[in-house]
Design a protein around this motif. Structure first.
Motif, PDB file in Angstrom:
ATOM      1  N   VAL A   1      -9.163  -2.315  -2.079  1.00 40.90           N
ATOM      2  CA  VAL A   1      -7.851  -2.577  -1.478  1.00 40.90           C
ATOM      3  C   VAL A   1      -6.807  -1.536  -1.900  1.00 40.90           C
ATOM      4  O   VAL A   1      -5.728  -1.457  -1.321  1.00 40.90           O
ATOM      5  N   LEU A   2      -7.143  -0.712  -2.893  1.00 41.68           N
ATOM      6  CA  LEU A   2      -6.127   0.197  -3.440  1.00 41.68           C
ATOM      7  C   LEU A   2      -5.463   1.119  -2.413  1.00 41.68           C
ATOM      8  O   LEU A   2      -4.256   1.334  -2.480  1.00 41.68           O
ATOM      9  N   PRO A   3      -6.210   1.671  -1.432  1.00 40.54           N
ATOM     10  CA  PRO A   3      -5.522   2.523  -0.448  1.00 40.54           C
ATOM     11  C   PRO A   3      -4.429   1.765   0.312  1.00 40.54           C
ATOM     12  O   PRO A   3      -3.371   2.338   0.612  1.00 40.54           O
ATOM     13  N   LEU A   4      -4.687   0.488   0.608  1.00 37.57           N
ATOM     14  CA  LEU A   4      -3.667  -0.311   1.307  1.00 37.57           C
ATOM     15  C   LEU A   4      -2.468  -0.552   0.398  1.00 37.57           C
ATOM     16  O   LEU A   4      -1.307  -0.475   0.826  1.00 37.57           O
ATOM     17  N   VAL A   5      -2.765  -0.866  -0.874  1.00 34.22           N
ATOM     18  CA  VAL A   5      -1.675  -1.092  -1.828  1.00 34.22           C
ATOM     19  C   VAL A   5      -0.864   0.193  -1.983  1.00 34.22           C
ATOM     20  O   VAL A   5       0.371   0.175  -2.020  1.00 34.22           O
ATOM     21  N   TRP A   6      -1.586   1.310  -2.020  1.00 24.23           N
ATOM     22  CA  TRP A   6      -0.910   2.609  -2.109  1.00 24.23           C
ATOM     23  C   TRP A   6       0.020   2.823  -0.915  1.00 24.23           C
ATOM     24  O   TRP A   6       1.169   3.219  -1.064  1.00 24.23           O
ATOM     25  N   GLY A   7      -0.509   2.557   0.266  1.00 23.61           N
ATOM     26  CA  GLY A   7       0.298   2.721   1.473  1.00 23.61           C
ATOM     27  C   GLY A   7       1.548   1.865   1.414  1.00 23.61           C
ATOM     28  O   GLY A   7       2.661   2.330   1.713  1.00 23.61           O
ATOM     29  N   THR A   8       1.393   0.618   1.001  1.00 21.76           N
ATOM     30  CA  THR A   8       2.536  -0.282   0.865  1.00 21.76           C
ATOM     31  C   THR A   8       3.532   0.267  -0.148  1.00 21.76           C
ATOM     32  O   THR A   8       4.748   0.252   0.070  1.00 21.76           O
ATOM     33  N   LEU A   9       2.985   0.797  -1.245  1.00 25.51           N
ATOM     34  CA  LEU A   9       3.832   1.335  -2.308  1.00 25.51           C
ATOM     35  C   LEU A   9       4.655   2.517  -1.805  1.00 25.51           C
ATOM     36  O   LEU A   9       5.853   2.630  -2.094  1.00 25.51           O
ATOM     37  N   VAL A  10       3.993   3.404  -1.045  1.00 29.12           N
ATOM     38  CA  VAL A  10       4.690   4.583  -0.529  1.00 29.12           C
ATOM     39  C   VAL A  10       5.874   4.159   0.334  1.00 29.12           C
ATOM     40  O   VAL A  10       6.993   4.655   0.179  1.00 29.12           O
ATOM     41  N   ILE A  11       5.619   3.203   1.238  1.00 27.11           N
ATOM     42  CA  ILE A  11       6.695   2.723   2.110  1.00 27.11           C
ATOM     43  C   ILE A  11       7.796   2.077   1.286  1.00 27.11           C
ATOM     44  O   ILE A  11       8.995   2.324   1.500  1.00 27.11           O
ATOM     45  N   THR A  12       7.398   1.251   0.309  1.00 31.09           N
ATOM     46  CA  THR A  12       8.388   0.525  -0.481  1.00 31.09           C
ATOM     47  C   THR A  12       9.262   1.475  -1.290  1.00 31.09           C
ATOM     48  O   THR A  12      10.494   1.379  -1.266  1.00 31.09           O
TER      49      THR A  12
END
Lengths: 305, 305, 294
Positions: free
Chosen positions: A76-87
């Motif tokens: 799931v880390l790539p999705l969490v990363w994507g969310t983090l970048v946006i946040t």
């Protein structure tokens, strides 16, 4: 008039009816508790099914996310990363702009200016997120492509972060302004009495005094950015990948859920179940931040009692 | 050297020479804050301008009265006629159903919390729970709707399932707004009714609800205008992205405007950007009408009392 | 503080007109369990309301020391005392309006026609139908004059001949002549004094046995106040009236019996109004009435 008239049985007032009405109203209020319970149960149940097929460790530590097409990977880390970048990206816009707006409205603006700007910000907060997504696609990305000397794709993290940032400005500004408004005027007057300038009062007195309320607004706004769905789906794309470039497509947790939602994933498949595991991750993150914001604010309330 | 001279002249403002510098900093700071306050306004103006520009010439009578088409040229004036009609009707039905459920449940919960519940742990728990629900991402409500309404209750991806999901989504906001409206009813009115022997229910029916109604309606309509733009929960419950006929029963499939806009916005053919923009114009117009109604109700009853 | 020039027709000795008493500065009250003058009630008067060791608590705080009193039928009983002395608390405990305060708790008994209104089987709603109430500030509903008066009748199911009953209540409240031609107009358009008489009409329309009044004239001008006072004396022919007032002259003018509460929620003296104002048993009551404190 006899004494018996006062008793429930003889008064002609239907006690059972009164209790039933009360019960109906209570049921309405209790529905909110059931909703929370329902969310937790639904997410847990789906996640349990998911983790029958996928190891919990692989989910939390894997760096590849490809549950729908072979070779299947469930990190799931790539999705969490994507969310983090946006946040993080949206925070870089919304926090300075929102805070400065709040300072302006609370400390500087005349009542007439205030009563003009505030409703406009409310309108901004009321625009549906799909419209923001469209705005990113049709305006922001083309402008980025035009003015920046990079190779920028149709879908890119920067456009997503910018629209989400714009979207949460009203949240930061209105909650922060409330916090600044709650600072008692005697504090300001004390500082003016010592010969402080307006700038010194705003930054040296009001900001520190309302800091916890302002922080709470940040946390709440970031939680909103994490859960934001349509704007990032349209703007930032559906490519789950680790990238530090803001001009490449990414995929957030929410965008992945949309991807599954609009595809023909069969119920009961691992892809379907992954929806709930990702949903659970999202829910835990936002719940944690919301509770954190509540906690900060409850502390802040005690300060000025 | 000259410093010593200044002091010796016993200037009453001696030692305040840093004020000029401070004033400059102050002016820059105000400028930055005011500019920040403009960011939100500029963003809103640009967003609206972009949507209007993109949709110019595409919002026609045919667009409102025809079903969607796969061919971009059908939407053009003089084309075969294509538009948003089924989704527009679908959205209106969806919001009407949602309004029905929300008013009953939201007002019921608010009445319980304000008129019946004593200040105990259960009440505090329910209220904290409602506050937390307001921060749960809308896409998570979509998962709840998918698991409970679509699957467990076997409603399928129907209008009813969509409306129930949106109801749960906006209930926390409606409850809080209704609580505020009920709290604003003066106690003297309640006492007057209790004093002539009214039951709790009669006090609520005859005194509390009539007085609180404008406030409740305003809060509910504003929440519904949020619901009408929601996309993510509808995607999760499996609403159709595009339909050729309006829904014919609460248990039938449906398309809603935000879903239709999402569909257009993700079309590969760039011409569909204009169609999506035209759809947004219709959506925002409906939204504006709802907000205007809410403001009108608030204004009308404020001046009356 | 005492103002003897504004004496009125009531044959009382000294009346303290500055009745809007603020906080008390009297020493803590002695534990004086016996209420002075309880014995001067004439025999033969029928008791409608009787308090037996009735105390009220707000949370841990005692708002009312144990009260023992017998309120007679078809007379006006006034409750006087300084602010915060428990007058309103006692009044509201009679028809259980205190039930609406979450933290309020009642000890002892309050008998209405020999039934303890705090007994298990008693429904407070039924109680309030027998004991009507008029409040400090006029609180008409935002409805028509007619609907205000008819409200109690409708919810109590006494809606036969509604028109006649409304007219009768308005006549008894001395309001009919002023409003008979505009019954459909909003009650909110009336003057303050009219609104309060409308609230009285609303309270008496369902024909309760007792009417409780909580400083009903305190928000009104002198003319409206005197109209209300006349009305109260009139009402005492048919109803038992219990009225809280901060205005001692008013109590002296209109009441037959007077209860004096002093600080700490203690009922210090009860008896015939004329005797209380001329010759109170209790020194503190005398001090209060003559304006030495309060």
């Amino acid at each position: 008039m006899t004494a018996a008239d006062l008793t429930r049985d003889a008064s002609g007032i239907d006690g059972a009816k009164q209790r039933a009405i009360r019960g109906i109203f209570f049921a309405c209020a209790f529905l909110s508790v059931l909703t929370t319970l329902g969310i937790v149960v639904v997410l847990l149940e789906g996640s349990v099914d998911f983790f029958r097929d996928v190891s919990f460790v692989a989910f939390l530590t894997g760096t590849e996310w490809s549950p729908l097409i072979e070779p299947r990977e469930y990190g799931v880390l790539p999705l969490v990363w994507g969310t983090l970048v946006i946040t993080v990206g949206s925070a870089m816009i919304a926090i300075p702009v929102g805070t400065a707006t709040a300072i302006y409205l609370s400390e500087y603006a005349e009542p007439r200016v205030r009563s003009t700007i505030k409703p406009i910000l409310e309108i901004l907060a009321g625009i549906p997120t799909i419209v923001y997504g469209f705005f990113a696609l049709s305006f922001i990305t083309p402008q980025l492509q035009r003015f920046l000397p990079y190779d920028i794709g149709t879908f890119n993290a920067a456009a997503g972060a910018i629209v989400v940032g714009i979207m949460i400005i009203p949240m930061v500004s209105s909650l922060s302004e409330d916090a600044m408004h709650a600072v008692p005027d005697d504090l300001r007057e004390a500082a003016y009495g010592l010969g402080a300038t307006r700038f010194e009062v705003s930054t040296g007195v009001v900001l520190p005094a309302s800091l916890s309320g302002i922080l709470a607004s940040y946390v709440l706004a970031l939680s909103r950015a994490i859960g934001e769905t349509m704007a990032v789906t349209l703007a930032a794309g559906m490519a789950p990948q680790f990238t530090t470039s803001p001009f490449e497509p990414i995929q957030t947790m929410t965008a992945y859920m949309v991807q599954v939602g609009i595809s023909d994933v069969s119920i009961g498949s691992v892809g379907y179940q992954s929806l709930f595991a990702v949903g659970m991750t999202l829910f835990v993150m936002t719940l944690g931040m919301n509770l954190c914001s509540l906690w900060i604010r409850s502390r802040y309330r005690e300060e000025y009692r | 050297m000259s410093d010593a001279e200044v002091v010796s002249e016993s200037d009453p403002f001696a030692g305040t020479s840093d004020l000029d510098r401070k004033r400059t900093i102050g002016r820059i700071f105000v400028g930055l804050c005011a500019a920040s306050a403009l960011v939100g306004i500029v963003a809103l103006v640009v967003l609206i301008a972009d949507v209007l520009y993109q949709s110019w010439g595409w919002v026609t009578w045919e667009f409102l009265t025809y079903p969607p088409s796969q061919f971009a040229e059908s939407y053009l004036p003089g084309g075969r006629g294509a538009g948003i009609y089924p989704a527009l009707v679908g959205s209106i039905f969806l919001i009407a159903l949602t309004a029905l459920f929300t008013i009953v449940l939201g007002v019921g919960a608010a009445v319980y919390l304000e008129e019946y519940a004593s200040e105990g742990r259960l009440t505090a728990f329910i209220e904290a729970n409602i506050a937390n629900l307001a921060g749960v991402p809308s896409i998570v409500y979509g998962l709840l709707g998918l698991a409970i309404f679509v699957r467990a209750m076997q409603l399928g991806s129907s209008l009813l399932a969509g409306a129930l999901t949106l109801t749960l989504l906006i209930l926390p906001i409606v409850i809080v707004a209704s609580q505020e409206a009920i709290r604003a009813v003066p106690d003297s009115q309640r006492h007057a009714a209790y004093g002539v022997g009214a039951t709790d229910w009669e006090v609520i029916r005859d005194v509390v609800l009539p007085s609180a109604l404008p406030g409740i309606m305003t809060g509910t309509i504003l929440s519904l205008s949020r619901a009408i733009g929601e996309t993510a929960p509808l995607i999760m419950v499996g609403a159709a992205t595009s339909m050729f006929v309006p829904p014919d029963s609460p248990l039938g499939p449906f398309a809603a405007m935000p879903m239709q806009i999402f569909d257009w916005a993700t079309m590969p053919d760039a011409t569909f950007q204009h169609v999506a923009a035209a759809g947004i114009v219709v959506l925002l117009t409906v939204l504006l009408a709802m907000n205007a109604t809410a403001v009108y109700i608030r204004h009308r009853f404020e001046t009356e009392l | 503080m005492s103002d003897d020039t504004s004496m009125n027709e009531t044959p009382t000795i000294e009346t303290h007109t500055e009745a809007k008493s603020t906080d008390d500065r009297s020493p803590a009250s002695e534990a004086d369990a016996d209420v002075a003058g309880m014995d001067d009630q004439s025999i033969g008067e029928e008791t409608v309301i009787e308090a037996r060791d009735l105390s009220v608590f707000y949370g841990d705080e005692r708002a009312l020391q144990p009260v023992n009193v017998e309120i007679p039928d078809r007379q006006v009983t006034a409750i006087i005392g300084p602010s915060g002395c428990g007058k309103s608390t006692f009044l509201r405990s009679i028809n259980r309006m205190n039930d609406m305060i979450d933290v309020a708790r009642v000890d002892g008994e309050l008998l209405f026609r020999d039934t303890n209104v705090y007994g298990e089987a008693v429904d407070p709603v039924a109680l309030r139908r027998a004991i009507g109430m008029v409040f400090q500030k006029p609180n008409p509903f935002p409805k028509s004059i007619y609907d205000n008066v008819a409200y109690g009748l409708r919810i109590q199911g006494k809606d036969d001949d509604l028109d006649e009953q409304v007219e009768s209540a308005l006549r008894r409240a001395a309001l009919w002549d002023e409003v008979s031609d505009r019954l459909g107009e909003s009650a909110l358009d009336m003057s303050g004094g009219q609104q309060q008489r409308l609230c009285i009409a609303r309270a008496i329309a369902p024909d309760p046995e007792v009417i409780l009044m909580d400083e009903p004239a305190s928000a009104l001008d002198p003319v409206a106040t005197s109209q209300i006072e006349d009305l109260i004396e009139e009402l005492a022919r048919d109803y038992t009236v219990v009225i809280v007032t901060h205005n001692m002259q008013q109590a002296a003018r209109i009441s037959d019996k007077t209860m004096v509460f002093l600080t700490g929620g203690e009922l210090v003296e009860f008896g015939d109004t004329s005797r209380i104002f001329e010759n109170p048993d209790n020194q503190r009551v005398e001090d209060y009435i003559t304006g030495k404190f309060g």
